[in-house]
Scaffold this motif. Sequence first.
Motif, short mmCIF file in Angstrom:
data_model
loop_
_atom_site.label_atom_id
_atom_site.label_comp_id
_atom_site.label_asym_id
_atom_site.label_seq_id
_atom_site.Cartn_x
_atom_site.Cartn_y
_atom_site.Cartn_z
N ILE A 111 -5.31 -1.03 5.62
CA ILE A 111 -4.44 -2.21 5.74
C ILE A 111 -5.30 -3.46 5.87
O ILE A 111 -5.07 -4.48 5.22
CB ILE A 111 -3.48 -2.09 6.94
CG1 ILE A 111 -2.45 -0.99 6.69
CG2 ILE A 111 -2.78 -3.41 7.23
CD1 ILE A 111 -1.52 -0.71 7.86
N LYS A 112 -6.33 -3.32 6.69
CA LYS A 112 -7.20 -4.48 6.90
C LYS A 112 -8.03 -4.76 5.66
O LYS A 112 -8.14 -5.90 5.20
CB LYS A 112 -8.12 -4.22 8.10
CG LYS A 112 -7.38 -4.09 9.40
CD LYS A 112 -8.30 -4.31 10.61
CE LYS A 112 -7.54 -4.18 11.91
NZ LYS A 112 -7.61 -2.85 12.52
N PHE B 100 7.40 -1.61 7.04
CA PHE B 100 7.05 -0.24 6.66
C PHE B 100 8.29 0.44 6.06
O PHE B 100 9.39 0.27 6.56
CB PHE B 100 6.56 0.51 7.89
CG PHE B 100 6.45 1.98 7.66
CD1 PHE B 100 7.42 2.85 8.12
CD2 PHE B 100 5.37 2.49 6.96
CE1 PHE B 100 7.33 4.20 7.89
CE2 PHE B 100 5.27 3.86 6.72
CZ PHE B 100 6.25 4.70 7.19
N ALA C 135 -2.26 -1.94 13.36
CA ALA C 135 -3.11 -2.63 12.39
C ALA C 135 -2.75 -4.10 12.30
O ALA C 135 -3.25 -4.82 11.44
CB ALA C 135 -2.98 -1.96 11.03
N ILE D 9 -5.41 4.70 7.48
CA ILE D 9 -4.37 3.76 7.07
C ILE D 9 -4.63 2.39 7.69
O ILE D 9 -4.56 1.35 7.02
CB ILE D 9 -2.95 4.27 7.43
CG1 ILE D 9 -2.61 5.52 6.61
CG2 ILE D 9 -1.91 3.19 7.20
CD1 ILE D 9 -1.27 6.12 6.93
N ARG D 10 -4.96 2.41 8.97
CA ARG D 10 -5.21 1.12 9.65
C ARG D 10 -6.36 0.38 8.99
O ARG D 10 -6.29 -0.84 8.76
CB ARG D 10 -5.52 1.35 11.12
CG ARG D 10 -4.33 1.78 11.93
CD ARG D 10 -4.53 1.48 13.41
NE ARG D 10 -5.52 2.37 14.02
CZ ARG D 10 -5.22 3.55 14.55
NH1 ARG D 10 -3.99 4.00 14.54
NH2 ARG D 10 -6.17 4.29 15.10
N GLY E 126 0.85 -1.19 0.00
CA GLY E 126 0.00 0.00 0.00
C GLY E 126 0.90 1.24 0.00
O GLY E 126 1.85 1.30 0.75
N LEU F 255 0.39 -5.43 11.77
CA LEU F 255 1.54 -5.79 10.95
C LEU F 255 2.82 -5.54 11.72
O LEU F 255 2.89 -4.63 12.54
CB LEU F 255 1.59 -4.92 9.69
CG LEU F 255 0.78 -5.32 8.46
CD1 LEU F 255 1.13 -4.36 7.34
CD2 LEU F 255 1.09 -6.75 8.04
N LEU G 7 -3.14 -5.56 3.26
CA LEU G 7 -1.79 -5.14 2.90
C LEU G 7 -0.79 -5.83 3.80
O LEU G 7 -1.04 -6.02 5.00
CB LEU G 7 -1.65 -3.61 3.06
CG LEU G 7 -2.62 -2.75 2.24
CD1 LEU G 7 -2.43 -1.29 2.61
CD2 LEU G 7 -2.38 -2.95 0.75
N ASN G 8 0.36 -6.20 3.23
CA ASN G 8 1.42 -6.71 4.10
C ASN G 8 2.71 -5.90 3.98
O ASN G 8 3.73 -6.26 4.54
CB ASN G 8 1.66 -8.21 3.88
CG ASN G 8 2.00 -8.52 2.43
OD1 ASN G 8 2.48 -7.66 1.68
ND2 ASN G 8 1.71 -9.74 2.02
N VAL H 236 1.18 1.06 11.82
CA VAL H 236 1.23 -0.23 11.13
C VAL H 236 1.11 -1.36 12.15
O VAL H 236 0.39 -2.35 11.95
CB VAL H 236 2.54 -0.29 10.32
CG1 VAL H 236 2.89 -1.70 9.96
CG2 VAL H 236 2.44 0.57 9.08
N VAL I 220 3.69 -1.48 3.80
CA VAL I 220 3.15 -0.12 3.71
C VAL I 220 4.27 0.85 3.39
O VAL I 220 5.35 0.78 3.99
CB VAL I 220 2.48 0.30 5.04
CG1 VAL I 220 2.02 1.76 4.97
CG2 VAL I 220 1.29 -0.61 5.34
#
Lengths: 186, 1083
Positions: free
Chosen positions: B582-583, B618, B611, B578-579, B531, B613, B587-588, B608, B590
């Motif tokens: 991600i869900k 990142f 969320a 963003i959180r 992402g 990860l 996303l794995n 991150v 960022v």
Amino acid sequence: MTLDTSFATAVQERSGQDLAVCYHCLKCTAGCPLSSHMDLKPNSILRMIQYGQRERVLKSHAIWFCVSCMTCGVRCPNEIDISAIMDTLREMAIEAGYAYAAEKKVVQLHEEFVRSIKLWGRLHEVTFYIGYMARSLDILASLPAGLTLLARGKLPFLPKRIKGAKQIKRLYERAYKTKGQLAEEE
Amino acid sequence: MQMSEITLTIDQQQVTLRADASVLEACGEIGIKIPTLCYHKALPAYGACRLCLVETELGGRTRIQASCTLPVSEGLIVRTDTERVTKTRRVMAELLLARCPGSDRVREVAAEIGVTDTRFEEKNEDCILCGLCTRVCSMLMGSGAIDFGGRGDTRRVGPAYDKHSSICMACGACAQICPANAVDLTKVSARPVRPVGADYDAGLVARSSIYIPYQQAIPKIPVIDRSTCMHFLKPAEVDACRACESACPAGAIDYTQEDEMVDLQVGAVVLAPGFCLYDAAEKLEMGYAWSPDVVTSLQFERILSASGPYEGQVLRPSNGEHAKQIAFLQCIGSRDDDHDYCSSVCCMYATKEAIIAMEHQPGLECSIFFMDLRAFGKGFDAYYERAKELGVRFIRCRPSSVEQIEGSDGLRVKYVDEEGHTASADFDLVVLSVGLKPPEEAKELADKFGIELDGYGFASTKAISPVVTSRDGVYVCGPFSEPKDIPETVTDASGAAAQAMSLLAEGRHTLVTQKEYPPEKDITGQRPRIGVFVCHCGRNIGGVVNVPETAEFAQSLPDVVYAEHNLYTCSSDTQVKIRELIKEHDLNRVIVASCTPRTHEPLFRDTVREAGLNPYLFEMANIRDQCSWVHMHEPAAATEKAKDLVKMAVAKARLLEPLYITPVPVTSVALVIGGGVAGMSAALNMADQGFPVHLVERTPELGGNLRHIYYLLNEEDDPQSELEKLVSKIEAHPNVTVWLSSNVARVDGFVGNFASTIVRDGEENVVEHGIIIVATGATEYVPTEYLYGSDERVITQRQLEERLASGELGAKRVVMVQCVGSREDGRMYCSRVCCSEAIKNALKIKAEHPGTDVFVLYRDVRTYGFREKYYTEARRQGVRFVRYEPENKPAITADPERLHVEAFDPILQTTLAIDADLVVLAPAVVPHEDAADVAQMLKVPLTSEGFFLEAHMKLRPVDFSADGVFLAGLAHSPKGIDESIAQAQATAARAATILSKDEYTPEAIIACVDEEICAGCGLCASVCSYDAPEIVTVRGRRVSRINQALCKGCGACASACPSGAIQQLGFRPKQITEMVSAALEWE
């Protein structure tokens, strides 16, 4: 070396200045408009007083060059008024009889000035200056300036009388009682 | 009620807009550009310049009209580009040009419509009579100080009756809005027209009423100065100006903000209000009040600064030319009758400013006029010597005045040279080294917090408790208690923290809530799902880089499943977004393309993590500092570069792997090496904070050098009874274990996990602890000069003090010699305490043995801070100070009767011959002989003088580079008792940051070793400044093993490793090479 502190004490008491506090930042000497003419610089004079060098200081020419502009005293970070000390040194020099040897004309001018005020209660330029020229035989010194003043009518021939003339004379008498006569009059 | 709408036709296009609009505004709606001069969107239209003429047709009639004053009407037909319109506009332009042929703006606007000269007779006016100034003054500012006067040919703008107006507030709005630059405020206003000086630039630069205080301000947002802002100066009903509100795109201006009163319950208060500078204008003779080329030292700092008004060029404020000769005048507002103290920092800052000025401008000549050069801090004397080598002239004289040179714009300083002759020097810039004064709010703070101020207005403290005020629980640090330099201030600050911490020890952790994180997702085996969030950063990035385009580009890259752009990616609402994203998109990895990692990387890592990860999945692309900021004038190229940077970040992100930190347990016990006042103070504070402390002292007695001090300069505190109190507190404290006649023989381990061997009576004891404080002190140089050791009439100050303490002296004339062993080759440092010591003993002699002559032979009298007044007192008491130069040291010979001292007095220019009964030497403070052994045992460095070397001389004065080891007292450098105590307490605070936690969390981005490849060569260990790699033997092979707790992730070992066995986690070679490939577009 001997360290005669009596001289320093005397100067300190008479002038009212705490000269020991001087840290010789040299501000007074740097700012003194006459210092380049002086044989001893103002701050050196303070140190010599501290070291008891009485004769050297009182016989110097420097103390007679001081015109009491007070640049030194106003700017001194330790609030020492060197011009007041110079005043005291001048008095002491006269008392010690060194004054004439150092800067005769300065002393003579000073004495004539003082005498004129004593006589008339107020300075009378013409007789004062004639008196000075007669004593010092220094005819030419301020002649051009004098003539210009005369031409412009700035020099009255007759002294102006003032009301308080008697009181001024009494002031003088009182001063003589405490400080002693002028050297010349003794 | 909805505004009714009107439809009209402009250039055959239909426009519908609100009924109160003007035709000009309607043109603006559809992007038709109409030339204007007298129009401003914030002010009502006036129709003065006649450039906005258009042709209108209504009901069959055509007319030429000014579009700005023409309201829209239903069915109106407007033509803006007919020949008739163009011709008429051109005539108007010619008329304007004829009136003001010299105006750049008029020329510019005329040229836009094709007019370059005029057929009409030229006048020579500046003002185009557009009325913008009159309208802004009366309508926006609510003043109405200027208006039109006269008619026809004599029409002009000015104040009433052409007299300087007292209604005019000199706000400058008219001058700002005038399109022709025709306003001269000095002709209008009765008030002084002076720009408001920016505080940060020390008045050198003007600022508006709404301004950002400075580049590093936190928060970095503008503030409104209500004392100059027209909106606040005018009555509320006038509702003046509001220009900033209309300019702000974020709608962030709120004039109704009021001071918020917040109630806080606290257990301790630390006051750090700083200082203010002496007002140089008070010394009229120095020229600050009348010459722009006489500046204060703070203004000169801004002049030298690359971010200052001259961008680091050494220019004269009067004419902008390069300065060639600069004079620095010291002690302006210090060491005088009104301020009988020394500001401590000015000698060094002037030296620094001179050196830096000469670096910025080779060939520049700098002269520093001083009295005593107070370079008493660590490393300062060496710096002073270097300044002399670099050509800075040091002239020992305090000039009387600064004067204008007749007939030129230069400045003259008259001074006295070494031999006592009057001289003068000319300069084009004079810097006044102004002194430090208590901050303006000192009295107010003192009243509010109930603390006492001293005679100078600074916060009152005691020598034995240097950060404690007269009120329990209220502490001070920095110059508020006494002028001091940066290292001492930073030390003070930690010291005050230590005091607060020991006071509030019981409350530790009680108000802290632990943050909870969701479990980390396992992403092994997954393809990268990246992402990308590209930030506008307001206009910082978005004003140069095409951010939407960059985000679109990011979306097109392989493995990027989601890309968007944000106005402020660091804002809290964006974190929430963003959180969620991600869900939502699973996303794995960022990426945030925005500012430097130094600003917000921790924030984004945290987001991150929240969320679910691993925070090391990142990556950031710096498209601000390294792109939009440096390529401000090349937006297209900057956008391409931003795309490249994003591509590189994506290339790396594909290869990012989760990194894990193993927290290291901490042994919350302290080891203090050295039982002097520093060691004891540190131990006591840590013990009060609740930590067990081992205090190791190698002599049989606690106290160190303090045992030899019997009285202090200030005569208030009794050092021996204070020492006794301190020792009893230490011995009685349940948390302190005292080891006397003991040595630390060996130290193993690392921060949080040390194990040291203490040897006592031949017996070895191993103690475990988490931190080490080095307080091993220093000792006195044993002089070989001046007959010391061969004549018993030559003693040291310490020996003199012992004598005086027992009431004896046995001398009628005492000569003290300073700087014995200090400030010379091999020991180019100042021992700091000796000038005060000598004066202390001299005053004691004068008090208890009056009539004794005392001479002090010195090089510089370094009675810094509040010690200055004792120097003054000593002089007053008749102590005689004689300066000597190192090339011409005093000579001492002896005969059975007296000692003969010969010293050259520079004031009298003669050699003094002094017969003395006693000569007292001030020997240097030197490190212990075995300091090097201790340093090696602890793996910490020494300076070239042999004292311990801290991590950073200014900003980390009590830390070593190695984590968990701290430094205080004489072991660091010579200092006084109060300074040792402050530094010791500072180490206690620093130590507590480690000891107060159960676990120590090391860095995750560290080096890692592939033991299969590692040859055990040890190159990594030799390169590492933090002692992280250790060569160990594993299954018979030597390999390097990185201590996770010590490694800082600098990468030095990884680059040094010849076999590539060491890699930097988070910066593996493959990750880097992929980035390079992406940048160069290699396949």
